[in-house]
Design a protein around this motif. Sequence first.
Motif, mmCIF file in Angstrom:
data_model
loop_
_atom_site.group_PDB
_atom_site.id
_atom_site.type_symbol
_atom_site.label_atom_id
_atom_site.label_comp_id
_atom_site.label_asym_id
_atom_site.label_seq_id
_atom_site.Cartn_x
_atom_site.Cartn_y
_atom_site.Cartn_z
ATOM 1 N N PHE A 30 32.433 44.318 -16.361
ATOM 2 C CA PHE A 30 32.680 42.876 -16.190
ATOM 3 C C PHE A 30 32.417 42.109 -17.495
ATOM 4 N N GLN B 48 35.380 42.596 -19.608
ATOM 5 C CA GLN B 48 36.474 41.760 -19.106
ATOM 6 C C GLN B 48 36.272 40.299 -19.523
ATOM 7 N N GLN B 49 35.019 39.834 -19.485
ATOM 8 C CA GLN B 49 34.765 38.455 -19.916
ATOM 9 C C GLN B 49 35.152 38.271 -21.389
ATOM 10 N N TRP C 47 40.293 38.115 -15.701
ATOM 11 C CA TRP C 47 39.806 37.922 -14.329
ATOM 12 C C TRP C 47 40.389 39.044 -13.480
ATOM 13 N N ASN C 48 39.682 40.137 -13.374
ATOM 14 C CA ASN C 48 40.173 41.294 -12.627
ATOM 15 C C ASN C 48 39.119 41.732 -11.619
ATOM 16 N N GLN C 49 39.493 41.663 -10.333
ATOM 17 C CA GLN C 49 38.534 42.005 -9.282
ATOM 18 C C GLN C 49 38.594 43.468 -8.863
ATOM 19 N N ILE D 98 33.010 48.682 -6.501
ATOM 20 C CA ILE D 98 31.622 48.211 -6.571
ATOM 21 C C ILE D 98 30.829 48.896 -5.464
ATOM 22 N N ASP E 203 29.783 33.558 -10.624
ATOM 23 C CA ASP E 203 30.707 34.458 -9.932
ATOM 24 C C ASP E 203 31.834 33.657 -9.294
ATOM 25 N N LEU F 106 34.064 29.775 -9.544
ATOM 26 C CA LEU F 106 34.389 28.680 -10.467
ATOM 27 C C LEU F 106 35.292 27.687 -9.767
ATOM 28 N N ILE G 98 30.280 35.547 -16.729
ATOM 29 C CA ILE G 98 31.315 35.265 -15.724
ATOM 30 C C ILE G 98 31.725 36.563 -15.045
ATOM 31 N N THR G 99 31.669 36.576 -13.714
ATOM 32 C CA THR G 99 32.238 37.687 -12.945
ATOM 33 C C THR G 99 33.281 37.091 -11.994
ATOM 34 N N PRO G 100 34.335 37.859 -11.663
ATOM 35 C CA PRO G 100 35.511 37.281 -10.994
ATOM 36 C C PRO G 100 35.402 37.215 -9.466
ATOM 37 N N HIS G 101 34.432 36.472 -8.942
ATOM 38 C CA HIS G 101 34.282 36.258 -7.496
ATOM 39 C C HIS G 101 34.218 37.599 -6.756
ATOM 40 N N VAL G 102 33.258 38.409 -7.144
ATOM 41 C CA VAL G 102 33.151 39.757 -6.580
ATOM 42 C C VAL G 102 31.771 40.054 -5.998
#
Lengths: 316, 316
Positions: free
Chosen positions: A117, A120-121, A126-128, A132, B252, B254, B273-277
């Motif tokens: 992550f 990616q930042q 923005w890749n989910q 996990i 997580d 925004l 920043i993490t993409p809403h995960v």
Amino acid sequence: MKTLFTFIPPEELKQDLIKSFPDEDFSFCPEIEQAEKEIQNAEVIVTYGEDLTEKHIEIANKLKWIMVTSAGLEKMPFNAIKNKGILVTNARGIHKIPMAEFTFGLMLQHAKQFPVFKKQQQEHLWNQALPIFELSGQTMLIVGAGAIGGEIARLGKVFGMQTIGVNKGGEDRQYFDEMLTLESFITGLSAADYVINILPSTSETKHIYHKHHFEKMKNTAVFINIGRGNAVKTEVLMEVLQEKMIAHAILDVLEEEPLPAEHPLWDLENVTITPHVSSHSKLYLPRAFEILKHNLRTYTKKQEDYLNVINIEKGY
Amino acid sequence: MKTLFTFIPPEELKQDLIKSFPDEDFSFCPEIEQAEKEIQNAEVIVTYGEDLTEKHIEIANKLKWIMVTSAGLEKMPFNAIKNKGILVTNARGIHKIPMAEFTFGLMLQHAKQFPVFKKQQQEHLWNQALPIFELSGQTMLIVGAGAIGGEIARLGKVFGMQTIGVNKGGEDRQYFDEMLTLESFITGLSAADYVINILPSTSETKHIYHKHHFEKMKNTAVFINIGRGNAVKTEVLMEVLQEKMIAHAILDVLEEEPLPAEHPLWDLENVTITPHVSSHSKLYLPRAFEILKHNLRTYTKKQEDYLNVINIEKGY
């Protein structure tokens, strides 16, 4: 009575000590070399435990007590200390909180893909779609079920993990679902999602992990070493990781420290290296000084309630 | 009886469902567009909850029950659903474990400086001289003390943290040392080392954090948002972080998701920043399908013991 430090503590702790013991004579030396002039007059030596030699003990004619503000005692000249009947105490017990926190931080970093992550930042991406994982439901094999291993197991149970512990005789310990002996621990490797080594360095534990131990682990397993680097040869780790026998190794300790800058281990994609810092904490020395102050009070009052007295025969 | 999915579940879960309910008719569509042809015949719709519109509800003449396999219901056309008397259930309760693990992973990542150690590894640098903090003894302000906040507080107590919770009325909750109301929570900000937002999105919680809230926080504080992005305007976060009012923000969620690739927030040094995960987990859908199967059984047997029934008036 002279108390000689072979390191300079932070000013706040130094002043607190002087204020707490106004009648005592403290000397603070940045290293053992500068302390050598005063060692003949010291009744008490406070050290991180890696600088005292037999020669120092020989010339320290007034020495009654050595306070080691760490837990590692491998480098202590115990024969000379024993011959002179010197008391040794250490700071054991203050490592378990930072080391257990460090271990869970590393496990979660792996399970939650934080380094990916982070990358990616950096790429504004923005890749989910990353797998996990959870700690909940996973199994830890804690090789070395002492104070630190017990704290890791305590947290493990709260996270909903299975905990298998290893100690010399396989005796039951709180927070462990199952116990194995040092001789039988290989049977626990295939069940473990996380294998955590916290063994101290002894003749029994040196190079205790061989390639066939890693062959027994799941290929999704994570091996974490926060104990001693010589539990496994670096060349074995290199092979295991290059052949992807396990998913990841997290190494806070290594056979050779510092790991040489040119060593190929640094660059393997499935390894995380931290520089022997799992016990580091802003609270480390304040906690060690609480033990020191308790024992200094005991010493000056000629009482017997010392904390953390070392059995010189056993070396711990 | 037709059950229509507006997403394709993993093969294993799909087969398990078909095997568990051999008499039922399941349709699996990759998206709502492909499902539209069958929507008139569906008695049950299974959705992630962000694709149904009023129009879909209007044409769904046989629809009795919508199972939402997530917790967020903001985009559900509740007026149309209410008019037709359709049952809605969701997957609430399965988020707390992954979200609490994610939160502790992020807090430990910050306290233990893992990103800096990662960078040192890339540079082959063995440097121990980084300040390393502990969670033990620190204070968390958990803004939103529901199921997820409670799980974070439970772990917090085990890590030796102080826990202050915030809910609408300030009612006591297990694992919280202290409770504040939504109106008074500003008074808890100055004590917190970690401020964790888990508020859902409602008219009361939109843009609830203003610059003066961040001014009240310690300059060593970490702000973590795993709730809803619109709790704070991105431009407020930018100012707060550029002026270094707090040490770090971990976001997580925004206000605008995905965060546009050209947004300057990506590159601030004091933001993660993490993409809403935070709720993502390999175990997420298996757990949601356990609820779905329970409720399908209830539906087919015409019983009443549904799990997670939504109160359409309240929207949760």
